[in-house]
Write a protein that holds these residues in place. Structure first.
Motif, PDB file in Angstrom:
ATOM      1  N   TRP A  23      44.961  39.879  25.597  1.00  8.11           N
ATOM      2  CA  TRP A  23      43.847  40.098  26.520  1.00  8.11           C
ATOM      3  C   TRP A  23      43.476  38.837  27.283  1.00  8.11           C
ATOM      4  O   TRP A  23      42.669  38.865  28.200  1.00  8.11           O
ATOM      5  CB  TRP A  23      42.627  40.619  25.760  1.00  8.11           C
ATOM      6  N   ASP A  24      44.080  37.706  26.914  1.00 10.10           N
ATOM      7  CA  ASP A  24      43.860  36.450  27.641  1.00 10.10           C
ATOM      8  C   ASP A  24      45.019  35.518  27.334  1.00 10.10           C
ATOM      9  O   ASP A  24      45.925  35.855  26.559  1.00 10.10           O
ATOM     10  CB  ASP A  24      42.510  35.808  27.285  1.00 10.10           C
ATOM     11  N   ILE A  46      41.679  43.714  28.369  1.00  7.57           N
ATOM     12  CA  ILE A  46      41.319  42.709  29.374  1.00  7.57           C
ATOM     13  C   ILE A  46      39.926  42.998  29.918  1.00  7.57           C
ATOM     14  O   ILE A  46      39.105  42.086  30.088  1.00  7.57           O
ATOM     15  CB  ILE A  46      42.366  42.667  30.497  1.00  7.57           C
ATOM     16  N   ALA A  47      39.636  44.276  30.194  1.00  6.73           N
ATOM     17  CA  ALA A  47      38.307  44.632  30.693  1.00  6.73           C
ATOM     18  C   ALA A  47      37.227  44.152  29.732  1.00  6.73           C
ATOM     19  O   ALA A  47      36.237  43.525  30.155  1.00  6.73           O
ATOM     20  CB  ALA A  47      38.209  46.144  30.893  1.00  6.73           C
ATOM     21  N   SER A  49      37.362  41.788  27.524  1.00  3.50           N
ATOM     22  CA  SER A  49      37.302  40.329  27.463  1.00  3.50           C
ATOM     23  C   SER A  49      36.575  39.742  28.670  1.00  3.50           C
ATOM     24  O   SER A  49      36.036  38.629  28.595  1.00  3.50           O
ATOM     25  CB  SER A  49      38.711  39.737  27.370  1.00  3.50           C
ATOM     26  N   LEU A  50      36.557  40.502  29.770  1.00  2.00           N
ATOM     27  CA  LEU A  50      35.895  40.042  30.993  1.00  2.00           C
ATOM     28  C   LEU A  50      34.495  40.631  31.162  1.00  2.00           C
ATOM     29  O   LEU A  50      33.821  40.361  32.161  1.00  2.00           O
ATOM     30  CB  LEU A  50      36.750  40.407  32.212  1.00  2.00           C
ATOM     31  N   TYR A  52      33.715  44.033  31.200  1.00  2.00           N
ATOM     32  CA  TYR A  52      33.687  45.295  31.944  1.00  2.00           C
ATOM     33  C   TYR A  52      34.013  46.470  31.030  1.00  2.00           C
ATOM     34  O   TYR A  52      34.665  46.306  29.992  1.00  2.00           O
ATOM     35  CB  TYR A  52      34.710  45.272  33.083  1.00  2.00           C
ATOM     36  N   THR A  57      37.314  47.118  35.814  1.00  2.00           N
ATOM     37  CA  THR A  57      37.648  45.741  36.175  1.00  2.00           C
ATOM     38  C   THR A  57      38.041  45.653  37.647  1.00  2.00           C
ATOM     39  O   THR A  57      38.928  46.402  38.101  1.00  2.00           O
ATOM     40  CB  THR A  57      38.822  45.221  35.326  1.00  2.00           C
ATOM     41  N   GLU A  61      40.247  40.549  39.621  1.00  2.00           N
ATOM     42  CA  GLU A  61      40.075  39.948  38.298  1.00  2.00           C
ATOM     43  C   GLU A  61      41.177  40.391  37.343  1.00  2.00           C
ATOM     44  O   GLU A  61      41.626  39.612  36.492  1.00  2.00           O
ATOM     45  CB  GLU A  61      38.695  40.281  37.745  1.00  2.00           C
ATOM     46  N   MET A  62      41.608  41.644  37.465  1.00  3.02           N
ATOM     47  CA  MET A  62      42.686  42.105  36.592  1.00  3.02           C
ATOM     48  C   MET A  62      43.974  41.336  36.864  1.00  3.02           C
ATOM     49  O   MET A  62      44.644  40.856  35.939  1.00  3.02           O
ATOM     50  CB  MET A  62      42.914  43.603  36.784  1.00  3.02           C
ATOM     51  N   ALA A  65      43.774  37.814  35.569  1.00  4.92           N
ATOM     52  CA  ALA A  65      43.950  37.748  34.122  1.00  4.92           C
ATOM     53  C   ALA A  65      45.419  37.870  33.742  1.00  4.92           C
ATOM     54  O   ALA A  65      45.920  37.143  32.867  1.00  4.92           O
ATOM     55  CB  ALA A  65      43.132  38.845  33.444  1.00  4.92           C
ATOM     56  N   ARG A  68      47.210  34.603  34.381  1.00  2.70           N
ATOM     57  CA  ARG A  68      46.967  33.587  33.338  1.00  2.70           C
ATOM     58  C   ARG A  68      47.794  33.871  32.091  1.00  2.70           C
ATOM     59  O   ARG A  68      48.316  32.944  31.453  1.00  2.70           O
ATOM     60  CB  ARG A  68      45.478  33.540  33.004  1.00  2.70           C
TER      61      ARG A  68
END
Length: 243
Positions: A23-24, A46-47, A49-50, A52, A57, A61-62, A65, A68
């Motif tokens: 997720w990150d 991921i949502a 973790s951010l 959302y 998301t 931003e998706m 992520a 990264r």
């Protein structure tokens, strides 16, 4: 890493292919360092973790992520891009390439409404994505019939065949009853992705039941946050005890 490397893992001797869901960047590096050959990001993880809700998301931003995550590891990464965020096939393939992802999930229902797309329309969309990507993208076509309450394997198989003909590398009948996996795999003719659920079969057991690829959705992120919650509660107890 290339799509060819990821695609080959779906047909290798060490099946099922088990793809943890980072997720990150930090979680991605942990899984890569543990020796997993590839990763598959979960949009819901991921949502969360951010900050959302799943399906909420922002597109920018998706993809940031995913970028990264890809940058943190030297193994192939497949990205869950939900239903494609309304992008054209050309735009979607370009965004995935810019992020460095060599695979993607594309689902056939809408997060907001829960409505299944007509399978022919979804197959046309997948064919456009395949045409834009060539062999540079591993397409995992998610089938949401079981998620949306359609019982039995018949409709999942019908969709799976259409998606395979459109160029999908793998189909993902999410939440399919495990005993149906072998029938779906045999009827569709390409690798089948199964998801690990809290009370369901293990990855190895899912492989024995017919899955060539196993993912976790947001499950690993939720387990990690459960551990964080336990740490927080323990710290509060220590503070209260020392107060």
């Amino acid at each position: 890493m290339t799509a060819a490397a990821l695609r080959a893992l779906h047909h290798g001797p060490d099946l099922p292919l088990v793809l943890p869901g980072p997720w990150d960047a930090g979680s991605a590096k942990v899984f890569a360092d543990a020796g997993f050959p590839a990763l598959a990001t979960p949009s819901a993880g991921i949502a969360a973790s951010l900050g959302y809700e799943d399906g909420s998301t922002p597109t920018e931003e998706m993809f940031a992520a995913v970028t990264r995550i890809v940058r943190a590891v030297d193994i192939p990464v497949s990205a869950d891009v939900e239903a494609g965020y309304g992008l054209s096939a050309k735009e979607l393939v370009g965004r995935l390439a810019d992020a460095g992802a060599v695979g993607c999930n594309l689902e056939d229902s809408d997060h907001a409404t829960g409505v299944l797309r007509e399978p022919e329309a979804q197959a046309d969309w997948l064919a456009r994505v395949r045409a834009e990507a060539g062999d540079g993208l591993v397409i995992n076509a998610r089938i949401d019939t079981f998620l949306r309450g359609v019982e039995g394997a018949e409709e999942a198989i019908r969709r799976g065949r259409l998606y395979a003909e459109a160029g999908a590398d793998c189909v993902y009948p999410i939440l399919a009853p495990p005993p149906l996996l072998s029938d779906i795999a045999a009827a569709v003719g390409i690798p089948v992705n199964a998801v690990v659920t809290p009370d369901g079969p293990s990855p190895r057991e899912l492989g024995a039941l017919g899955a060539s690829r196993v993912t976790f959705g947001p499950g690993l992120q939720r387990r990690a946050m459960g551990a964080v919650q336990e740490m927080a509660e323990h710290l509060q107890k220590e503070l209260q005890g020392n107060g």
